[in-house]
Design an enzyme around this catalytic site. Structure first.
Site, PDB file in Angstrom:
ATOM      1  N   THR A 283       0.848  -1.190   0.000  1.00  0.00           N
ATOM      2  CA  THR A 283       0.000   0.000   0.000  1.00  0.00           C
ATOM      3  C   THR A 283       0.882   1.239   0.000  1.00  0.00           C
ATOM      4  O   THR A 283       1.899   1.293   0.687  1.00  0.00           O
ATOM      5  CB  THR A 283      -0.939   0.023   1.216  1.00  0.00           C
ATOM      6  OG1 THR A 283      -1.830  -1.090   1.141  1.00  0.00           O
ATOM      7  CG2 THR A 283      -1.764   1.298   1.259  1.00  0.00           C
TER       8      THR A 283
ATOM      9  N   PHE B 296       1.212   5.220   0.814  1.00  0.00           N
ATOM     10  CA  PHE B 296       0.650   6.248   1.682  1.00  0.00           C
ATOM     11  C   PHE B 296       1.252   7.597   1.304  1.00  0.00           C
ATOM     12  O   PHE B 296       2.413   7.676   0.867  1.00  0.00           O
ATOM     13  CB  PHE B 296       0.964   5.943   3.145  1.00  0.00           C
ATOM     14  CG  PHE B 296       0.402   4.643   3.638  1.00  0.00           C
ATOM     15  CD1 PHE B 296      -0.806   4.597   4.314  1.00  0.00           C
ATOM     16  CD2 PHE B 296       1.087   3.447   3.431  1.00  0.00           C
ATOM     17  CE1 PHE B 296      -1.320   3.393   4.769  1.00  0.00           C
ATOM     18  CE2 PHE B 296       0.576   2.245   3.875  1.00  0.00           C
ATOM     19  CZ  PHE B 296      -0.634   2.214   4.543  1.00  0.00           C
TER      20      PHE B 296
END
Length: 364
Positions: free
Chosen positions: A264, A266
């Site tokens: 992921t 960010f």
């Protein structure tokens, strides 16, 4: 065992003690230098910014390039990241808001980027993270923007539409999911699995194979899932290392995500303009008029100037002006002449262009 072995061990231990003393002296000297930097900055500007994303990225890249081993370069950079975090805390503690609750992957990303000495503050929603940064209650915020398997995080993109906040950095986190139970769980009676909807999707095949009859219950976060199973003897949770440690849970199975490359990305958000670091990325949002060839007209200048696009997302319009809204990431910095030239061309073709920020490419 020869007679020489104890002597060799004693000699090595003395060498280690000597090196530890030298490391301690040098870290203390660096910390003292950081305090002097703070004094110089505040003398000239009481509201001086202490955290410099571009400077930090340059230091970490330099450490990785100079690293002689045997520790790998990323591990060495992480050690220096913590030293820098502790030194920065002497100058001014960095307050960071993140999408909570405590124990989420977003908190893990915040600590990876800012170090353990940063003051991390959980928020209930992404728009709350933006509001805390805009209000000046915190220095920075950390929000998820995209997952390699589940795609874009729409709430984050939508929050940029109405915000004056800038992107100051990025961090990519490898996501590892574990099946967790509490000390009261009857493992052979598990009939319910809690987790965030994305995590359940990312572990679907594993759950199909190992717990096909278990009810899959989506909750607001993996940390919330970990908290909930503490009081349920027939439930398990899918969450990461931080949640397991925070709630004292045991791993029944590790790394159960269906794709081993699951990660992921960010974004670090703040109020400052970040100068060039030497390896940067820029994010913009562009509104195009509803006409044939609009997307081609938008992308053509990037191709002609050989600027590498790294992401292109489309979001629904919320007003009549924003007919087509495109979020674009590309390599380069707004202060570079060729990037400035491309943005000028795009502005002539678009109804509106908003630069969300130029920032260092994630180092760790």
């Amino acid at each position: 065992m020869t007679d020489e072995t104890p002597t060799n061990l004693d000699s090595l231990r003395e060498r280690i003690d000597s090196l530890d003393n030298e490391i301690l002296r040098l870290i203390s000297a660096r910390a003292d230098c950081a305090k002097q930097v703070a004094e110089v900055k505040t003398k000239h500007d009481p509201s001086a910014v202490f955290y410099r994303p571009e400077r930090e990225a340059q230091v970490l890249r330099r450490i990785m390039e100079l690293n002689p081993g045997p520790l790998n370069s990323e591990e060495m950079a992480r050690l220096f990241r913590e030293i820098m975090s502790a030194c920065l805390a002497l100058e001014q503690p960095t307050k960071v808001a993140y999408l909570g609750p405590e124990g989420t992957f977003t908190q893990q990303a915040a600590l990876k980027h800012f170090g353990e000495s940063a003051v991390s503050m959980p928020m209930a929603a992404i728009d709350e993270v933006f509001r805390e940064v805009e209000a000046g209650a915190v220095n920075y915020g950390v929000v998820p923007v995209e997952n390699s398997t589940e795609g874009v995080v729409s709430h984050t993109l939508d929050s940029f539409m109405d915000s004056s906040i800038h992107i100051c950095g990025e961090v990519v986190l490898r996501i590892h999911h574990h099946l967790l139970v509490s000390d009261t769980t009857l493992r052979d009676k598990v009939s319910r699995v809690y987790s965030h909807p994305q995590s359940l999707a990312q572990c679907r095949k594993w759950l199909d194979a190992h717990y096909p009859r278990a009810e899959r219950v989506p909750v607001s976060s993996n940390a919330e899932a970990a908290r909930m199973i503490k009081s349920e003897w027939h439930s398990a949770a899918i969450a990461g290392d931080m949640a397991a440690k925070l709630y004292g849970l045991e791993k029944v199975a590790e790394k159960i995500e269906d794709r081993p490359d699951n990660s992921t990305r960010f974004l670090i958000i703040g109020s400052q303009h970040v100068p060039m670091s030497g390896e940067d990325k820029t994010s913009i949002v562009v509104a195009m008029r509803n006409q044939p060839g609009a997307l081609h007209d938008l992308l053509e200048p990037f191709h002609r100037h050989s600027i590498d696009l790294t992401r292109l997302e489309t979001r629904p319009s919320r007003t009549g002006v924003w007919n087509y809204v495109f979020f674009i990431d590309f390599k380069g910095h707004v202060d570079e002449p060729r990037v400035a030239a491309v943005l000028e061309e795009v502005r002539l073709r678009a109804s509106e262009v908003k630069v969300l920020g130029s920032y260092p490419v994630g180092v760790l």
